[in-house]
Design a protein around this motif. Structure first.
Motif, PDB file in Angstrom:
ATOM      1  N   LEU A 137       3.141  23.793   8.690  1.00 54.65           N
ATOM      2  CA  LEU A 137       2.419  22.725   9.375  1.00 54.65           C
ATOM      3  C   LEU A 137       3.021  21.359   9.044  1.00 54.65           C
ATOM      4  N   TYR A 138       3.416  21.154   7.784  1.00 50.87           N
ATOM      5  CA  TYR A 138       4.077  19.892   7.435  1.00 50.87           C
ATOM      6  C   TYR A 138       5.364  19.741   8.233  1.00 50.87           C
ATOM      7  N   PRO A 170       0.814  -1.221   0.000  1.00 53.39           N
ATOM      8  CA  PRO A 170       0.000   0.000   0.000  1.00 53.39           C
ATOM      9  C   PRO A 170       0.850   1.275   0.000  1.00 53.39           C
ATOM     10  N   VAL A 171       0.247   2.348  -0.498  1.00 54.48           N
ATOM     11  CA  VAL A 171       0.898   3.654  -0.543  1.00 54.48           C
ATOM     12  C   VAL A 171       0.195   4.592   0.433  1.00 54.48           C
ATOM     13  N   ALA A 172       0.966   5.245   1.288  1.00 55.82           N
ATOM     14  CA  ALA A 172       0.409   6.203   2.254  1.00 55.82           C
ATOM     15  C   ALA A 172       0.462   7.601   1.659  1.00 55.82           C
ATOM     16  N   ILE A 173      -0.658   8.321   1.781  1.00 55.11           N
ATOM     17  CA  ILE A 173      -0.724   9.714   1.351  1.00 55.11           C
ATOM     18  C   ILE A 173      -0.902  10.559   2.598  1.00 55.11           C
ATOM     19  N   LEU A 174       0.116  11.340   2.934  1.00 58.53           N
ATOM     20  CA  LEU A 174       0.104  12.166   4.137  1.00 58.53           C
ATOM     21  C   LEU A 174      -0.260  13.592   3.763  1.00 58.53           C
ATOM     22  N   TYR A 175      -1.196  14.174   4.512  1.00 60.09           N
ATOM     23  CA  TYR A 175      -1.683  15.499   4.167  1.00 60.09           C
ATOM     24  C   TYR A 175      -2.150  16.233   5.409  1.00 60.09           C
ATOM     25  N   VAL A 176      -2.122  17.549   5.331  1.00 58.28           N
ATOM     26  CA  VAL A 176      -2.697  18.392   6.379  1.00 58.28           C
ATOM     27  C   VAL A 176      -4.121  18.727   5.952  1.00 58.28           C
ATOM     28  N   PRO A 177      -5.124  18.338   6.740  1.00 56.01           N
ATOM     29  CA  PRO A 177      -6.513  18.612   6.355  1.00 56.01           C
ATOM     30  C   PRO A 177      -6.764  20.117   6.177  1.00 56.01           C
ATOM     31  N   SER A 190      -1.378  15.484  12.195  1.00 56.25           N
ATOM     32  CA  SER A 190      -1.761  16.261  13.372  1.00 56.25           C
ATOM     33  C   SER A 190      -0.643  16.138  14.400  1.00 56.25           C
ATOM     34  N   ASP A 191      -0.819  16.819  15.531  1.00 54.40           N
ATOM     35  CA  ASP A 191       0.154  16.717  16.613  1.00 54.40           C
ATOM     36  C   ASP A 191       0.048  15.399  17.369  1.00 54.40           C
ATOM     37  N   THR A 242       9.186  13.906  14.928  1.00 61.56           N
ATOM     38  CA  THR A 242       7.931  13.362  15.440  1.00 61.56           C
ATOM     39  C   THR A 242       7.896  11.862  15.172  1.00 61.56           C
ATOM     40  N   PRO A 243       6.980  11.124  15.806  1.00 63.07           N
ATOM     41  CA  PRO A 243       6.869   9.687  15.513  1.00 63.07           C
ATOM     42  C   PRO A 243       6.594   9.403  14.040  1.00 63.07           C
TER      43      PRO A 243
END
Length: 216
Positions: free
Chosen positions: A94-95, A30-37, A68-69, A102-103
């Protein structure tokens, strides 16, 4: 284990050849897409600009990971299993806040050094080097910021939206201040691929490359 980094000067989609190269390295996801809402924006609908072309390349599984935090244990576990990682665009500060030291960032770095391809678009590209240099135009208070980055790209700085934002002076300033060996100015709808830190392929508008030694 080789490292694979894709950096794009604007938002999605992938450029065609780099899309194929990224997909081929993911072992079918799988591919993870990381984004700030973003308020008022339907992420899943927007994310189709990433997912649909990659589905055409044979990737069937995606993880949508809002940043998120306080990432959940489930989100961290999902990211740990991903075979490809996409860092989306948006507000670079924010990114940087959610990804660096961070973890989530620790897992990205671990997966990256273990051969999982990482692609950064706009803000995702800016946060990828050892130093995340944010120009005034990309900062809410119109301040230029020099912050720690994810260190996926070593000894280099990156500017995005190079032509749209008129980043020539910013690129030179960043290259000079940070004292890196290389600097990349990336235009919209263009990208670069680095394997083991070496520049292997470019697509779209040729990047502006500053170098203190022969270009790698």
């Amino acid at each position: 284990m080789r490292t694979h980094l894709f950096l794009f000067g604007g938002g999605p989609p992938f450029t065609p050849n780099l899309q194929k190269r990224f997909a081929a390295l993911t072992n079918d996801g799988p591919v993870a897409i990381l984004y700030v809402p973003r308020t008022g924006k339907d992420w899943v609908t927007y994310a189709s600009i990433y997912t649909e072309p990659l589905q055409e390349e044979g990737i069937a599984s995606f993880v949508h990971l809002p940043l998120s935090d306080a990432p959940t244990d489930e989100q961290l576990a999902q990211l740990q299993q991903c075979q490809g990682i996409i860092l989306s665009g948006g507000e670079t500060e924010l990114y940087q806040q959610y990804l660096v030291a961070t973890p989530i960032g620790d897992i990205i770095q671990s997966r990256f050094v273990n051969g999982v391809p990482v692609a950064g678009f706009s803000a995702g590209a800016l946060v990828s080097p050892e130093r995340c240099v944010i120009p005034e135009i990309d900062q809410r208070d119109n301040r230029r910021l020099r912050l720690p980055g994810l260190a996926l790209l070593k000894d280099a700085v990156v500017c995005v939206h190079y032509e749209t934002w008129g980043e020539a002076a910013h690129l030179v300033q960043s290259f000079t201040e940070e004292g890196t060996s290389r600097a990349f100015g990336l235009a919209d709808a263009s990208g670069i691929y680095l394997c083991d830190q070496y520049l292997i392929e470019t697509e779209g508008t040729d990047p502006v490359v500053l170098s203190r030694s022969p270009v790698r």
